[in-house]
Scaffold this motif. Structure first.
Motif, PDB file in Angstrom:
ATOM      1  N   ASP A 113       7.807  12.245  -1.350  1.00 21.31           N
ATOM      2  CA  ASP A 113       6.571  12.079  -2.104  1.00 21.31           C
ATOM      3  C   ASP A 113       6.085  13.440  -2.617  1.00 21.31           C
ATOM      4  OD1 ASP A 113       4.303   9.670  -2.214  1.00 21.31           O
ATOM      5  OD2 ASP A 113       3.480  11.689  -2.459  1.00 21.31           O
ATOM      6  N   PRO A 114       5.647  13.510  -3.861  1.00 19.62           N
ATOM      7  CA  PRO A 114       5.207  14.792  -4.417  1.00 19.62           C
ATOM      8  C   PRO A 114       3.868  15.283  -3.859  1.00 19.62           C
ATOM      9  CG  PRO A 114       4.848  13.018  -5.994  1.00 19.62           C
ATOM     10  CD  PRO A 114       5.624  12.428  -4.871  1.00 19.62           C
ATOM     11  N   GLU A 115       3.125  14.400  -3.194  1.00 19.07           N
ATOM     12  CA  GLU A 115       1.800  14.767  -2.699  1.00 19.07           C
ATOM     13  C   GLU A 115       1.864  15.290  -1.266  1.00 19.07           C
ATOM     14  OE1 GLU A 115      -0.922  14.814  -4.457  1.00 19.07           O
ATOM     15  OE2 GLU A 115      -0.030  13.948  -6.254  1.00 19.07           O
ATOM     16  N   THR A 116       1.335  16.489  -1.072  1.00 23.15           N
ATOM     17  CA  THR A 116       1.349  17.107   0.255  1.00 23.15           C
ATOM     18  C   THR A 116       0.626  16.263   1.290  1.00 23.15           C
ATOM     19  OG1 THR A 116       1.408  19.311  -0.755  1.00 23.15           O
ATOM     20  CG2 THR A 116       0.730  19.175   1.560  1.00 23.15           C
ATOM     21  N   ASP A 117      -0.534  15.708   0.916  1.00 24.67           N
ATOM     22  CA  ASP A 117      -1.307  14.906   1.859  1.00 24.67           C
ATOM     23  C   ASP A 117      -0.519  13.695   2.339  1.00 24.67           C
ATOM     24  OD1 ASP A 117      -3.398  16.646   1.646  1.00 24.67           O
ATOM     25  OD2 ASP A 117      -4.590  15.396   0.293  1.00 24.67           O
ATOM     26  N   SER A 174       8.023  -2.654  10.873  1.00 26.38           N
ATOM     27  CA  SER A 174       9.243  -3.438  10.685  1.00 26.38           C
ATOM     28  C   SER A 174      10.283  -2.585   9.968  1.00 26.38           C
ATOM     29  CB  SER A 174       8.932  -4.676   9.848  1.00 26.38           C
ATOM     30  OG  SER A 174       8.558  -4.294   8.525  1.00 26.38           O
ATOM     31  N   GLU A 175      11.502  -3.082   9.905  1.00 30.14           N
ATOM     32  CA  GLU A 175      12.572  -2.331   9.222  1.00 30.14           C
ATOM     33  C   GLU A 175      12.224  -2.105   7.757  1.00 30.14           C
ATOM     34  OE1 GLU A 175      16.444  -3.908   9.692  1.00 30.14           O
ATOM     35  OE2 GLU A 175      16.380  -3.938  11.886  1.00 30.14           O
ATOM     36  N   ALA A 176      11.667  -3.118   7.135  1.00 28.79           N
ATOM     37  CA  ALA A 176      11.323  -3.004   5.709  1.00 28.79           C
ATOM     38  C   ALA A 176      10.216  -1.979   5.504  1.00 28.79           C
ATOM     39  CB  ALA A 176      10.888  -4.363   5.166  1.00 28.79           C
ATOM     40  N   VAL A 177       9.212  -2.003   6.367  1.00 35.71           N
ATOM     41  CA  VAL A 177       8.115  -1.037   6.257  1.00 35.71           C
ATOM     42  C   VAL A 177       8.631   0.369   6.536  1.00 35.71           C
ATOM     43  CG1 VAL A 177       5.943  -0.272   7.293  1.00 35.71           C
ATOM     44  CG2 VAL A 177       6.310  -2.701   6.797  1.00 35.71           C
ATOM     45  N   LEU A 178       9.503   0.504   7.531  1.00 37.64           N
ATOM     46  CA  LEU A 178      10.065   1.825   7.850  1.00 37.64           C
ATOM     47  C   LEU A 178      10.850   2.377   6.670  1.00 37.64           C
ATOM     48  CD1 LEU A 178      10.642   4.126   9.771  1.00 37.64           C
ATOM     49  CD2 LEU A 178      12.506   2.770  10.765  1.00 37.64           C
ATOM     50  N   ALA A 179      11.569   1.509   5.979  1.00 39.57           N
ATOM     51  CA  ALA A 179      12.325   1.966   4.805  1.00 39.57           C
ATOM     52  C   ALA A 179      11.388   2.519   3.740  1.00 39.57           C
ATOM     53  CB  ALA A 179      13.152   0.812   4.238  1.00 39.57           C
ATOM     54  N   ASP A 180      10.256   1.861   3.534  1.00 43.24           N
ATOM     55  CA  ASP A 180       9.289   2.351   2.557  1.00 43.24           C
ATOM     56  C   ASP A 180       8.638   3.651   3.015  1.00 43.24           C
ATOM     57  OD1 ASP A 180       9.688   0.381   0.684  1.00 43.24           O
ATOM     58  OD2 ASP A 180       8.112  -0.924   1.445  1.00 43.24           O
ATOM     59  N   LEU A 188       0.817  -1.209   0.000  1.00 38.64           N
ATOM     60  CA  LEU A 188       0.000   0.000   0.000  1.00 38.64           C
ATOM     61  C   LEU A 188       0.853   1.263   0.000  1.00 38.64           C
ATOM     62  CD1 LEU A 188      -2.972  -0.844   2.394  1.00 38.64           C
ATOM     63  CD2 LEU A 188      -2.566  -1.512   0.032  1.00 38.64           C
ATOM     64  N   LEU A 189       1.984   1.222   0.677  1.00 46.27           N
ATOM     65  CA  LEU A 189       2.868   2.396   0.709  1.00 46.27           C
ATOM     66  C   LEU A 189       3.448   2.693  -0.668  1.00 46.27           C
ATOM     67  CD1 LEU A 189       4.790   1.724   4.042  1.00 46.27           C
ATOM     68  CD2 LEU A 189       3.138   3.562   3.627  1.00 46.27           C
ATOM     69  N   ARG A 190       3.509   1.685  -1.522  1.00 47.53           N
ATOM     70  CA  ARG A 190       4.060   1.861  -2.867  1.00 47.53           C
ATOM     71  C   ARG A 190       2.968   2.021  -3.925  1.00 47.53           C
ATOM     72  NH1 ARG A 190       8.913  -2.699  -3.083  1.00 47.53           N
ATOM     73  NH2 ARG A 190      10.030  -2.026  -1.214  1.00 47.53           N
ATOM     74  N   ASP A 191       1.716   2.040  -3.481  1.00 48.93           N
ATOM     75  CA  ASP A 191       0.612   2.129  -4.434  1.00 48.93           C
ATOM     76  C   ASP A 191       0.673   3.457  -5.204  1.00 48.93           C
ATOM     77  OD1 ASP A 191      -2.247   0.564  -4.742  1.00 48.93           O
ATOM     78  OD2 ASP A 191      -2.419   2.706  -5.207  1.00 48.93           O
ATOM     79  N   PRO A 192       0.372   3.431  -6.509  1.00 50.59           N
ATOM     80  CA  PRO A 192       0.409   4.680  -7.300  1.00 50.59           C
ATOM     81  C   PRO A 192      -0.651   5.693  -6.888  1.00 50.59           C
ATOM     82  CG  PRO A 192      -0.460   2.852  -8.606  1.00 50.59           C
ATOM     83  CD  PRO A 192       0.102   2.256  -7.363  1.00 50.59           C
ATOM     84  N   ASN A 193      -1.691   5.225  -6.197  1.00 53.82           N
ATOM     85  CA  ASN A 193      -2.752   6.132  -5.752  1.00 53.82           C
ATOM     86  C   ASN A 193      -2.333   6.792  -4.440  1.00 53.82           C
ATOM     87  OD1 ASN A 193      -5.092   7.314  -4.684  1.00 53.82           O
ATOM     88  ND2 ASN A 193      -6.423   5.747  -5.552  1.00 53.82           N
TER      89      ASN A 193
END
Length: 422
Positions: free
Chosen positions: A349-353, A336-342, A313-318
């Motif tokens: 991220d270009p989106e302010t929200d 987790s470490e992997a989630v924190l990295a993402d 979800l953190l990598r979702d284009p939306n």
């Protein structure tokens, strides 16, 4: 236990459990006081290997005139594992004792001895029709624990009669036993399925688990099993999801419709069930991430994150999906470490929200993210520096040591950064 053993006030088991004391306990097995004999037997049972040299003396008490002594000796031997093998036949013979308490102790002891009980299955089966209902119940439990290795047709048929027992624990034990009996239980599928509507949640759970273990033979009952996917009790829902597994596909759309129910409890149940169903239900949850209602989107995101889909979800284009994931993570305050990295990748991220949601999520992680946020204060991108400053605002007292670094950004070349630092 239904048959609590009367113990003497002598706390023999509290004495040091070492082999040097075992002989002392063993001497008390011949004490004139029956209560002392019973307590000595119980103490030896709790000593385990240290009591092995005295098993013959302990076994002799199985023919004692006193009920408590006999049951204490049986209980003690049942704790000796393989060392009790020479006495399994004597224990089995006590299943015919005139006292129901002794019969109950004997069947339970054989259950504790595992495979050593198998030569006595036929004798054990007679207790399924014992005149004492408690003895019958213990017999059902023992056959449940022994599983398919003891599932002779006659045994299975006798166990099946307990599916209609007035006590719910009897119905549950019977369903669990039949679920472990394999093909021998197929003739009783319909009766097991009737328990899917039992008023007791533990019985419904046992019934759906049993049907699940019986596999394809239970397919005619899949629709009824699917009905438990929306049961009010979490354990029942999870059992139904596990029992149906891939066979739940035809029911996913219906569960998905409950995800948009006006009742928040119903939405939560539907989301949890879809999560428990695994990969086959992921598309349904993903579709609801873009639902017009925010509460539905949040429920879907929460469930996906709880079932290991946070990074997806953190990598979702939306950007809204990314925001939803960050909101869920900020509530859980764990990553987790992997989630924190993402998450840290979203600093740019270009989106302010998304960046605003990220600042809140990072703040919820407290000390874990402090080094990363501090480093981001010096990033070449003004967007990253702003987001880092907003995260510092969420960290509170944890970030007090970085006050000077934050203050330096009051003179940053970019106005948004200076504003965030202020």
């Amino acid at each position: 236990s239904v048959f609590p053993l009367r113990r003497s006030s002598w706390n023999l088991a509290a004495m040091p459990k070492a082999s040097s004391h075992a002989a002392q306990k063993a001497k008390l097995l011949k004490h004139a006081d029956k209560a002392v004999r019973a307590s000595a037997a119980a103490a030896l049972g709790e000593m385990g290997k240290s009591a092995v040299p005295h098993l013959q003396a302990l076994a002799a008490l199985m023919s004692d005139a006193d009920v408590d002594v006999r049951t204490s000796a049986i209980d003690a031997l049942s704790m000796m594992g393989e060392d009790a093998r020479p006495y399994a036949g004597t224990i089995a013979a006590l299943m015919q004792d005139d006292c129901c308490v002794v019969r109950a102790a004997a069947i339970q002891a054989l259950g504790n001895l595992g495979d050593m009980a198998l030569p006595y299955v036929e004798k054990m089966a007679t207790l399924l029709t014992d005149e004492n209902r408690h003895v019958c119940f213990f017999a059902v439990e023992v056959f449940r624990d022994l599983g398919a290795s003891s599932a002779a047709p006659g045994v299975v048929t006798a166990i099946a009669t307990f599916l209609g027992a007035p006590q719910w624990k009897g119905r549950r034990a019977a369903a669990e036993a039949l679920g472990k009996s394999g093909h021998a239980a197929v003739d009783h599928l319909t009766t097991i399925a009737e328990l899917l509507n039992d008023e007791q949640e533990e019985v419904r759970e046992a019934a759906v688990e049993a049907l699940g273990k019986l596999g394809e033979a239970a397919r005619p009952h899949f629709p009824a099993m699917a009905g438990l996917l929306m049961d009010e009790q979490t354990a029942v829902r999870k059992a139904a999801a596990a029992a149906l597994a891939d066979a739940a596909s035809p029911y996913i759309a219906g569960i998905g419709r409950c995800l948009v129910d006006d009742d928040p409890k119903m939405r939560r149940i539907a989301a949890d069930v879809l999560g428990d169903l695994g990969a086959i239900a992921r598309p349904c949850l993903m579709q609801h991430l873009i639902h017009e209602r925010k509460d539905v989107r949040c429920e879907a995101a929460r469930t996906l994150c709880e079932h290991g889909e946070s990074r997806r979800l953190l990598r979702d284009p939306n950007p809204e999906v990314r925001c939803l994931a960050l909101e869920v993570l900020s509530e859980s305050a764990v990553a987790s470490e992997a989630v924190l990295a993402d998450m840290l990748a979203l600093l740019e991220d270009p989106e302010t929200d998304v960046r605003e949601a990220l600042a809140v999520a990072l703040g919820s992680l407290q000390e874990v993210v402090l080094p990363y946020v501090a480093a981001a204060l010096h990033h070449e991108s003004s967007l990253v520096r702003c987001t880092a400053l907003n995260a510092f605002g969420q960290l509170g007292q944890v970030a007090s040591m970085q006050v000077q670094e934050v203050a330096e950004l009051l003179w940053d070349a970019e106005l948004p950064v200076r504003s965030a630092a202020a």
